[in-house]
Design a protein around this motif. Sequence first.
Motif, PDB file in Angstrom:
ATOM      1  N   LEU A  85       0.835  -1.199   0.000  1.00  0.00           N
ATOM      2  CA  LEU A  85       0.000   0.000   0.000  1.00  0.00           C
ATOM      3  C   LEU A  85       0.874   1.255   0.000  1.00  0.00           C
ATOM      4  O   LEU A  85       0.594   2.218  -0.734  1.00  0.00           O
ATOM      5  N   ASP A  86       1.951   1.239   0.778  1.00  0.00           N
ATOM      6  CA  ASP A  86       2.893   2.365   0.786  1.00  0.00           C
ATOM      7  C   ASP A  86       3.540   2.542  -0.580  1.00  0.00           C
ATOM      8  O   ASP A  86       3.717   3.672  -1.053  1.00  0.00           O
ATOM      9  N   ASP A  87       3.920   1.429  -1.215  1.00  0.00           N
ATOM     10  CA  ASP A  87       4.525   1.506  -2.552  1.00  0.00           C
ATOM     11  C   ASP A  87       3.551   2.112  -3.563  1.00  0.00           C
ATOM     12  O   ASP A  87       3.949   2.895  -4.430  1.00  0.00           O
ATOM     13  N   PHE A  88       2.283   1.759  -3.477  1.00  0.00           N
ATOM     14  CA  PHE A  88       1.281   2.350  -4.364  1.00  0.00           C
ATOM     15  C   PHE A  88       1.211   3.867  -4.157  1.00  0.00           C
ATOM     16  O   PHE A  88       1.165   4.630  -5.127  1.00  0.00           O
ATOM     17  N   ASP A  89       1.222   4.299  -2.900  1.00  0.00           N
ATOM     18  CA  ASP A  89       1.162   5.733  -2.618  1.00  0.00           C
ATOM     19  C   ASP A  89       2.385   6.463  -3.183  1.00  0.00           C
ATOM     20  O   ASP A  89       2.265   7.537  -3.775  1.00  0.00           O
ATOM     21  N   ALA A  91       4.299   5.409  -5.699  1.00  0.00           N
ATOM     22  CA  ALA A  91       4.228   5.363  -7.162  1.00  0.00           C
ATOM     23  C   ALA A  91       3.265   6.424  -7.690  1.00  0.00           C
ATOM     24  O   ALA A  91       3.545   7.094  -8.679  1.00  0.00           O
ATOM     25  N   LEU A  92       2.117   6.582  -7.032  1.00  0.00           N
ATOM     26  CA  LEU A  92       1.162   7.611  -7.449  1.00  0.00           C
ATOM     27  C   LEU A  92       1.766   9.005  -7.331  1.00  0.00           C
ATOM     28  O   LEU A  92       1.580   9.854  -8.207  1.00  0.00           O
ATOM     29  N   ALA A  93       2.510   9.239  -6.242  1.00  0.00           N
ATOM     30  CA  ALA A  93       3.139  10.543  -6.053  1.00  0.00           C
ATOM     31  C   ALA A  93       4.181  10.802  -7.131  1.00  0.00           C
ATOM     32  O   ALA A  93       4.279  11.916  -7.654  1.00  0.00           O
ATOM     33  N   GLN A  94       4.959   9.791  -7.510  1.00  0.00           N
ATOM     34  CA  GLN A  94       5.981   9.955  -8.547  1.00  0.00           C
ATOM     35  C   GLN A  94       5.339  10.180  -9.912  1.00  0.00           C
ATOM     36  O   GLN A  94       5.796  10.999 -10.687  1.00  0.00           O
ATOM     37  N   VAL A  95       4.287   9.435 -10.222  1.00  0.00           N
ATOM     38  CA  VAL A  95       3.623   9.575 -11.515  1.00  0.00           C
ATOM     39  C   VAL A  95       2.998  10.957 -11.637  1.00  0.00           C
ATOM     40  O   VAL A  95       3.031  11.585 -12.686  1.00  0.00           O
ATOM     41  N   LEU A 109      -6.538   3.714 -10.448  1.00  0.00           N
ATOM     42  CA  LEU A 109      -7.601   2.697 -10.413  1.00  0.00           C
ATOM     43  C   LEU A 109      -7.201   1.505  -9.547  1.00  0.00           C
ATOM     44  O   LEU A 109      -7.982   1.022  -8.719  1.00  0.00           O
ATOM     45  N   ILE A 110      -5.974   1.029  -9.759  1.00  0.00           N
ATOM     46  CA  ILE A 110      -5.489  -0.113  -8.978  1.00  0.00           C
ATOM     47  C   ILE A 110      -5.393   0.257  -7.500  1.00  0.00           C
ATOM     48  O   ILE A 110      -5.817  -0.504  -6.616  1.00  0.00           O
ATOM     49  N   SER A 111      -4.848   1.437  -7.205  1.00  0.00           N
ATOM     50  CA  SER A 111      -4.706   1.884  -5.828  1.00  0.00           C
ATOM     51  C   SER A 111      -6.066   2.034  -5.152  1.00  0.00           C
ATOM     52  O   SER A 111      -6.243   1.618  -3.999  1.00  0.00           O
ATOM     53  N   THR A 112      -7.024   2.617  -5.848  1.00  0.00           N
ATOM     54  CA  THR A 112      -8.364   2.799  -5.291  1.00  0.00           C
ATOM     55  C   THR A 112      -9.014   1.451  -4.999  1.00  0.00           C
ATOM     56  O   THR A 112      -9.605   1.257  -3.926  1.00  0.00           O
ATOM     57  N   LYS A 113      -8.894   0.533  -5.923  1.00  0.00           N
ATOM     58  CA  LYS A 113      -9.482  -0.802  -5.727  1.00  0.00           C
ATOM     59  C   LYS A 113      -8.826  -1.510  -4.535  1.00  0.00           C
ATOM     60  O   LYS A 113      -9.503  -2.117  -3.706  1.00  0.00           O
ATOM     61  N   PHE A 114      -7.511  -1.428  -4.464  1.00  0.00           N
ATOM     62  CA  PHE A 114      -6.770  -2.063  -3.374  1.00  0.00           C
ATOM     63  C   PHE A 114      -7.179  -1.452  -2.029  1.00  0.00           C
ATOM     64  O   PHE A 114      -7.429  -2.170  -1.054  1.00  0.00           O
ATOM     65  N   ASN A 115      -7.261  -0.133  -1.964  1.00  0.00           N
ATOM     66  CA  ASN A 115      -7.685   0.547  -0.735  1.00  0.00           C
ATOM     67  C   ASN A 115      -9.108   0.165  -0.350  1.00  0.00           C
ATOM     68  O   ASN A 115      -9.403  -0.018   0.829  1.00  0.00           O
ATOM     69  N   ASP A 116      -9.993   0.058  -1.325  1.00  0.00           N
ATOM     70  CA  ASP A 116     -11.381  -0.320  -1.044  1.00  0.00           C
ATOM     71  C   ASP A 116     -11.479  -1.729  -0.483  1.00  0.00           C
ATOM     72  O   ASP A 116     -12.255  -1.995   0.442  1.00  0.00           O
TER      73      ASP A 116
END
Length: 179
Positions: A85-89, A91-95, A109-116
């Motif tokens: 979850l931290d890696d997703f956050d 990656a989103l910040a870098q993108v 989309l992937i991050s939102t689904k994973f968080n949900d």
Amino acid sequence: MSTENTDNLENIETEVNNTENGNESVNNTELTVEEQLKEELNKEKDKFLRLFAEFENYKRRTSREKLEMLTTASEGVLSSLLPVLDDFDRALAQVEQSEAKEHLTGFSLISTKFNDILASKGLEVVKIEKGDSFNADVAEAITQIPAGDDLKGKVVDVIEKGYKLGDKIIRFPKVVIGQ
């Protein structure tokens, strides 16, 4: 006759005389026997009540433990997914900062689904923001930095998010506080 037999005969004669003279001594022994039985009954009632209370406490404790076990059964799995979850956050910040904005939609989309999915299992973010008063029960201070009077003893920066499962914090947020 031996002296033992004579003593026994005298005891029997005294008892017969007492019963013939009046039933007072018999009534006294009956009362004491009755009192003894009442006392024994009260002791047994007390034992029963204590045992019953102990059993009720046992039932309450085991049901609480079962409930707690059910709510935190997935704690180990969820704790091991927190670095992902931290890696997703990150990656989103870098993108978001890079020029490759076309990947942003897929990542989000992937991050939102994973968080949900994690939220449906009971995982929540521990709410700590910059400027909040530091509470050692809710957050972990990594370091202290010199700050103005308005930020003394307050959160200056949140280094790593914290998460809780139900009411139990499974990872404390790591923060920097003002000194």
